[in-house]
Scaffold this motif. Structure first.
Motif, PDB file in Angstrom:
ATOM      1  N   SER A  77     -15.523   3.094 -33.423  1.00 41.07           N
ATOM      2  CA  SER A  77     -14.511   2.825 -34.466  1.00 41.07           C
ATOM      3  C   SER A  77     -13.118   2.417 -34.281  1.00 41.07           C
ATOM      4  N   ILE A  78     -12.790   2.521 -32.945  1.00 40.16           N
ATOM      5  CA  ILE A  78     -11.273   2.095 -32.871  1.00 40.16           C
ATOM      6  C   ILE A  78     -11.391   0.480 -32.786  1.00 40.16           C
ATOM      7  N   ALA A  79     -12.445   0.038 -32.037  1.00 44.94           N
ATOM      8  CA  ALA A  79     -12.752  -1.395 -32.255  1.00 44.94           C
ATOM      9  C   ALA A  79     -12.782  -1.956 -33.434  1.00 44.94           C
ATOM     10  N   LEU A  80     -13.526  -1.340 -34.238  1.00 46.72           N
ATOM     11  CA  LEU A  80     -13.918  -1.943 -35.543  1.00 46.72           C
ATOM     12  C   LEU A  80     -12.533  -1.953 -36.513  1.00 46.72           C
ATOM     13  N   LEU A  81     -11.763  -0.508 -36.375  1.00 48.06           N
ATOM     14  CA  LEU A  81     -10.860  -0.570 -37.192  1.00 48.06           C
ATOM     15  C   LEU A  81      -9.764  -1.519 -36.778  1.00 48.06           C
ATOM     16  N   SER A  94      -6.665  -1.388 -29.714  1.00 51.95           N
ATOM     17  CA  SER A  94      -7.311  -0.423 -29.469  1.00 51.95           C
ATOM     18  C   SER A  94      -6.974   0.303 -28.180  1.00 51.95           C
ATOM     19  N   ILE A  95      -7.131   1.715 -27.905  1.00 52.53           N
ATOM     20  CA  ILE A  95      -6.771   2.134 -26.595  1.00 52.53           C
ATOM     21  C   ILE A  95      -7.848   3.648 -26.508  1.00 52.53           C
ATOM     22  N   THR A  96      -8.321   3.692 -25.583  1.00 55.15           N
ATOM     23  CA  THR A  96      -9.243   4.600 -25.371  1.00 55.15           C
ATOM     24  C   THR A  96      -8.217   6.092 -25.138  1.00 55.15           C
ATOM     25  N   TYR A 129       3.196  -3.482 -31.551  1.00 62.52           N
ATOM     26  CA  TYR A 129       1.702  -3.242 -31.869  1.00 62.52           C
ATOM     27  C   TYR A 129       1.351  -1.806 -32.735  1.00 62.52           C
ATOM     28  N   ALA A 130       0.539  -2.010 -33.666  1.00 58.01           N
ATOM     29  CA  ALA A 130      -0.210  -0.807 -34.082  1.00 58.01           C
ATOM     30  C   ALA A 130      -1.003  -0.231 -33.053  1.00 58.01           C
ATOM     31  N   LEU A 131      -1.267   0.973 -32.878  1.00 52.75           N
ATOM     32  CA  LEU A 131      -2.176   1.403 -31.744  1.00 52.75           C
ATOM     33  C   LEU A 131      -3.093   2.242 -32.536  1.00 52.75           C
ATOM     34  N   ILE A 132      -4.308   1.899 -32.067  1.00 55.63           N
ATOM     35  CA  ILE A 132      -5.544   2.609 -32.680  1.00 55.63           C
ATOM     36  C   ILE A 132      -6.352   3.253 -31.580  1.00 55.63           C
ATOM     37  N   CYS A 133      -6.126   4.588 -31.769  1.00 51.36           N
ATOM     38  CA  CYS A 133      -6.473   5.311 -30.413  1.00 51.36           C
ATOM     39  C   CYS A 133      -7.914   6.237 -30.729  1.00 51.36           C
ATOM     40  N   ALA A 134      -8.643   6.140 -29.715  1.00 50.86           N
ATOM     41  CA  ALA A 134      -9.876   7.139 -29.704  1.00 50.86           C
ATOM     42  C   ALA A 134      -9.642   8.365 -29.788  1.00 50.86           C
TER      43      ALA A 134
END
Ligand code: ADP
Ligand code: ASP
Ligand code: MG
Length: 411
Positions: A77-81, A94-96, A129-134
């Motif tokens: 989901s982080i990659a898709l978002l 995206s970050i794990t 950057y906006a960060l999208i974190c798992a």
């Protein structure tokens, strides 16, 4: 400019349309000049699907490997978002959990957060950057993957908000906030404008799964004020914060229910056996069984009955763990079990100063012809077990008895 940490749950990213919706919400915040860290869950059903997949390979999948498998849900989901944000022209990465610096300890499948080293997150934020974190994941000091217990993305978000000293922390979900009871069960439940950490914690740990209870504990410990609100509209949600004196004005803030409960009773233990409780609790702890209510009664004949409630899925393991120690406890000692139970709890810090809460609750259940099993209380919670088949009705009558729809609407 504010630093906003948001968490989007499984239903909020449960389809491609929903992922685009979340991307638009994040874009709006960025255009308003904010920095955003969005912590994201796996798409709804994905974690359950991964667990089922593991069980199709092995009846008892190894917990370390389960963590490796389950953590992949959030990575999807982080990659898709992030891709959806790129489509909108938003700079995002995206970050794990590991890249976010979330260091864990404890057991696999219910890791605990030890610390967060946020330097990479800070670097990306500084670069715009906006960060999208798992959510739901971290790694041990040795780099071994841990997940944080079901619903654990809530914990990831609160912990990241604490580590980054965020200005705003929002938990976005599929309801408008924390209600006086699960709105799927009690249609007249109303959204609370605010709730104290302690009340939220008691509600979460007695079945109100809108927040993971460990995340609330963490928020209280580190003073993270957060808001639970909907990802599907822009209505204000529920603010969860330290209690203030005016919160004691009403006795009951909310009602929680929990399904799939079972009772185990160890009966006929001679009361002269002073170490029985320690012995029973030790074997159950060694079998990693999470006990909830614990009640002991001594009968006229000097024999003790020690009862516990637990989740149904632990019942078999509890019976197996207790069997070898029965003889040690006494020649007549035996195990009784009862499945198909539910728990209903009323929660409110006002209970400290109001009397008659238990009487009102029990009277409402009696009037509805609902039999009560075990009872337990804390300073701000009363819990009883009932037959699971009447649990929803029990919640409705108790909610009504405390006028929760009216009182909270006025606040
Ligand atoms: P997410 O996927 O966003 O983490 P959850 O399913 O974990 O969402 O939590 C949201 C759900 O919690 C709601 O759909 C609702 O049915 C349930 N819920 C249970 N108790 C409450 C409550 N007191 N207030 C609001 N929602 C509740
Ligand atoms: N995906 C995980 C779960 O289903 C974590 C979460 O949703 O918060 O439990
Ligand atoms: Mg959740």
């Amino acid at each position: 400019m504010s630093l906003i940490v948001q968490k989007y749950g499984g239903t909020s990213v449960g389809s491609i349309d929903r992922i685009h919706n979340v991307a638009q919400r994040i874009q709006r915040l960025i255009l308003e000049g904010n920095q955003v860290v969005a912590v994201v869950s796996a798409m709804s059903g994905v974690t359950d699907g991964l667990i089922a997949l593991a069980h199709s390979v092995s009846e008892t999948p190894n917990d370390r490997e389960l963590d490796v498998l389950m953590s992949t849900g959030e990575q999807q989901s982080i990659a898709l978002l992030t891709m959806a944000l790129h489509e909108l022209g938003v700079r995002a990465v995206s970050i794990t959990g590991a890249q976010a610096g979330i260091c864990t300890f404890g057991s696999h499948t219910r890791g605990r957060i030890k610390s967060i080293e946020p330097s990479l997150m800070k670097k990306y934020l500084k670069e715009g950057y906006a960060l999208i974190c798992a959510g739901f994941q971290g790694v041990t000091e040795d780099g071994i993957i841990h997940t944080l217990g079901r619903g654990g993305s809530d914990l990831s978000a609160i912990a990241i908000a604490a580590a980054l000293k965020a200005d705003i922390c929002q938990i976005l979900t599929d309801v408008d906030g924390v209600y006086t009871c699960d709105p799927r069960v009690v249609k007249s439940a109303v959204k609370l404008n605010e709730i104290s950490y302690d009340e939220m914690l008691e509600m979460a740990s007695s079945g109100s799964k809108v927040m993971q209870s460990r995340s609330v504990e963490f928020a209280k410990k580190f003073g993270v004020v957060f808001e639970v609100r909907s990802s599907l509209n822009h209505n204000p949600g529920t603010i969860v914060h330290e209690e203030i004196p005016s919160m004691e004005a009403i006795a009951v803030r909310g009602v929680s229910i929990e399904r799939n409960q079972a009772r185990v009773t160890v009966a006929n233990i001679p009361a002269c056996n002073s170490s029985y409780a320690a012995r029973i609790l030790t074997v159950l702890a060694e079998a990693e069984i999470n006990l909830d209510m614990i009640v002991s009664n001594v009968a006229h004949d000097g024999l003790v009955r020690q009862s516990f409630t637990m989740h149904m899925s632990d019942l078999g393991r509890a019976q197996a763990a207790l069997k070898p120690v029965l003889k040690e406890l006494g020649p007549e000692t035996r195990i009784e079990t009862e499945a198909g139970l539910g728990k209903i709890s009323v929660v409110g810090i006002g209970m400290r100063s109001h009397t008659g809460v238990a009487a009102t609750m029990f009277q409402a259940l009696a009037d509805a012809d609902i039999k009560i099993g075990m009872i337990s209380t804390s300073e701000i919670k009363i819990t009883v077990t009932v037959d699971e088949l009447v649990l929803d009705r029990a919640a409705q009558v108790v909610h009504h008895a405390f006028h929760l729809d009216e009182i909270n609407r006025l606040l």
